[in-house]
Design an enzyme around this catalytic site. Structure first.
Site, short mmCIF file in Angstrom:
data_model
loop_
_atom_site.label_atom_id
_atom_site.label_comp_id
_atom_site.label_asym_id
_atom_site.label_seq_id
_atom_site.Cartn_x
_atom_site.Cartn_y
_atom_site.Cartn_z
N ARG A 102 52.66 19.93 10.20
CA ARG A 102 51.70 18.92 10.26
C ARG A 102 51.88 17.91 9.33
NH1 ARG A 102 45.30 19.05 11.83
NH2 ARG A 102 46.26 19.50 13.75
N HIS A 129 50.91 15.30 19.44
CA HIS A 129 50.28 16.66 19.25
C HIS A 129 50.52 17.57 20.47
CE1 HIS A 129 47.72 19.28 17.41
NE2 HIS A 129 46.45 18.74 17.51
N GLN A 132 48.37 20.85 21.18
CA GLN A 132 47.25 20.71 21.38
C GLN A 132 47.16 20.45 23.02
OE1 GLN A 132 43.89 20.50 19.96
NE2 GLN A 132 43.55 20.57 22.07
N ASP A 220 39.41 11.22 22.34
CA ASP A 220 39.58 11.38 20.72
C ASP A 220 38.75 10.59 19.64
OD1 ASP A 220 40.70 12.81 18.81
OD2 ASP A 220 42.89 11.88 18.96
N CYS A 260 39.86 17.40 21.66
CA CYS A 260 40.64 18.24 20.76
C CYS A 260 39.91 18.69 19.78
CB CYS A 260 41.90 17.38 20.45
SG CYS A 260 41.81 15.79 19.65
N ARG A 288 44.08 27.01 21.82
CA ARG A 288 45.11 26.78 21.03
C ARG A 288 45.77 28.00 20.81
NH1 ARG A 288 44.74 22.23 18.00
NH2 ARG A 288 46.74 22.76 17.29
N1 NVA Z 1 43.86 11.87 16.86
C1 NVA Z 1 43.57 13.03 15.81
C2 NVA Z 1 43.73 13.98 16.30
C3 NVA Z 1 42.98 15.48 15.44
C4 NVA Z 1 43.33 16.74 16.17
C5 NVA Z 1 44.26 12.62 14.35
O1 NVA Z 1 45.27 12.74 14.22
O2 NVA Z 1 43.44 12.85 13.21
N1 CP Z 2 42.79 19.76 17.18
C1 CP Z 2 43.19 20.00 16.14
O1 CP Z 2 44.56 20.06 15.94
O2 CP Z 2 42.25 20.67 15.24
P1 CP Z 2 42.55 20.75 13.55
O3 CP Z 2 42.72 19.15 13.03
O4 CP Z 2 41.45 21.29 13.04
O5 CP Z 2 43.86 21.51 13.37
#
Ligand code: NVA
Ligand code: CP
Length: 310
Positions: A102, A129, A132, A220, A260, A288
């Site tokens: 990540r 993502h 997800q 989101d 998500c 997930r």
């Molecule tokens: N768009 C959000 C998704 C989190 C799972 C982010 O990147 O923070």
């Molecule tokens: N939806 C998601 O990826 O959650 P986290 O940021 O908690 O991993």
């Protein structure tokens, strides 16, 4: 070698195969049927951003598959002190069997795959993502019994989630519509991808127009990780881009709502709509685990074992 760098890299057949395997693994886990397909394998999990779901679901999933998850925070790795990703990839490839990462830049994920010799799984970048969205597709199919012919609608930011949703929905036979404010649309090549599906793809600025006859609505956060400093500007830009009861009146009967998570009640979604669809949203979160276990099996067992000569 099979990676999951972004959903565009997977064909419809690969996505559907993964969803079918995810369903099977969920069944096996619920019924106490052993499925230790990755016995003795190690997954390195590099996190350069925060996580609740991704970290815990990969860690638990790898353990359930009989493997070993290794949490690697960028605060502790040399990568956080400037060691090139190209070197990190080549070193880790000699110790472990796959990497989940990540991070911010999609190019970092692509570089790991280019320089390493083990499968790389994208656990979220600024661009996409995919894990997800595999869980989202799994959840929609679980509740609706199919994907083909359904209409997915996304309200809000043309961000990592929306980029992967466009690919996931259209590749699995759904139609896709979205409402984004001007200036917050997805990148041009994703729009081109969408347009190649003709009238199955639509992006507008009016949320109600996008949500008309939708079978599933997703949203989101307005400010993603790394965009905290722009929060005030974004709050102004996204005003009205909210999943609320009024918006839901134009959707099809039985329309699902997914998120998500984490969710910001009162911003991209109201507390009422969130709670009315909590069963779907938390099943999505659970999925997930199952979807990623399928990704792990697909990627790690696909690896052609090199012949080892003494
Ligand atoms: N768009 C959000 C998704 C989190 C799972 C982010 O990147 O923070
Ligand atoms: N939806 C998601 O990826 O959650 P986290 O940021 O908690 O991993």
């Amino acid at each position: 070698m099979k990676h999951l760098l972004k959903l565009e890299d997977w064909t419809t057949e690969e996505i559907m195969h993964c969803l079918n395997l995810a369903d099977q693994l969920k069944y096996e886990q619920k019924h106490g049927i052993e499925h230790k397909h990755l016995k003795g394998k190690t997954l390195g999990m590099i996190f350069e951003k925060s996580s609740t779901r991704t970290r815990v679901s990969f860690e638990v999933g790898m353990t359930q598959l009989g493997g070993y998850p290794l949490f690697l925070s960028s605060n502790d790795l040399q990568i956080g002190r400037g060691e090139p990703v190209q070197d990190t990839a080549r070193v880790l490839s000699r110790f472990i069997d796959a990497i989940m990462i990540r991070t911010f830049e999609q190019s970092e994920v692509e570089a790991l795959a280019e320089y390493g010799s083990i499968p790389i799984i994208n656990g979220l970048t600024d661009y996409c993502h995919p894990c997800q969205v595999l869980a989202d597709l799994m959840t929609i199919r679980e509740f609706k019994g199919k994907l083909e012919g359904l209409k997915m609608c996304f309200i809000g930011d043309g961000n990592n989630m929306m980029n992967s949703l466009i690919v996931g929905a259209l590749r699995t036979g759904m139609s896709f519509s979205a409402a984004c404010p001007e200036g917050y649309m997805p990148p041009e090549h994703i729009l081109e991808f969408g347009k190649s599906f003709g009238d199955k793809f639509e992006i507008v600025t009016d949320p109600k127009e996008a949500a008309k006859n939708a079978d599933v609505v997703l949203t989101d956060v307005w400010a993603s990780m790394g965009q905290e400093e722009e929060k005030k500007i974004r709050e102004a830009a996204f005003e009205g881009y909210q999943v609320n009861e009024e918006l839901m009146t134009v959707t099809n009967e039985g329309c699902m709502v997914l998120h998500c998570l984490p969710a910001h009640r009162g911003e991209e979604i109201t507390a009422d709509v969130f709670e009315a669809h909590a069963d779907e949203i938390f099943e999505e979160a659970e999925n997930r685990l199952h979807a990623q276990k399928a990704v792990l099996v697909e990627c790690l067992l696909d690896k052609k074992e090199e012949e080892i000569t003494p």
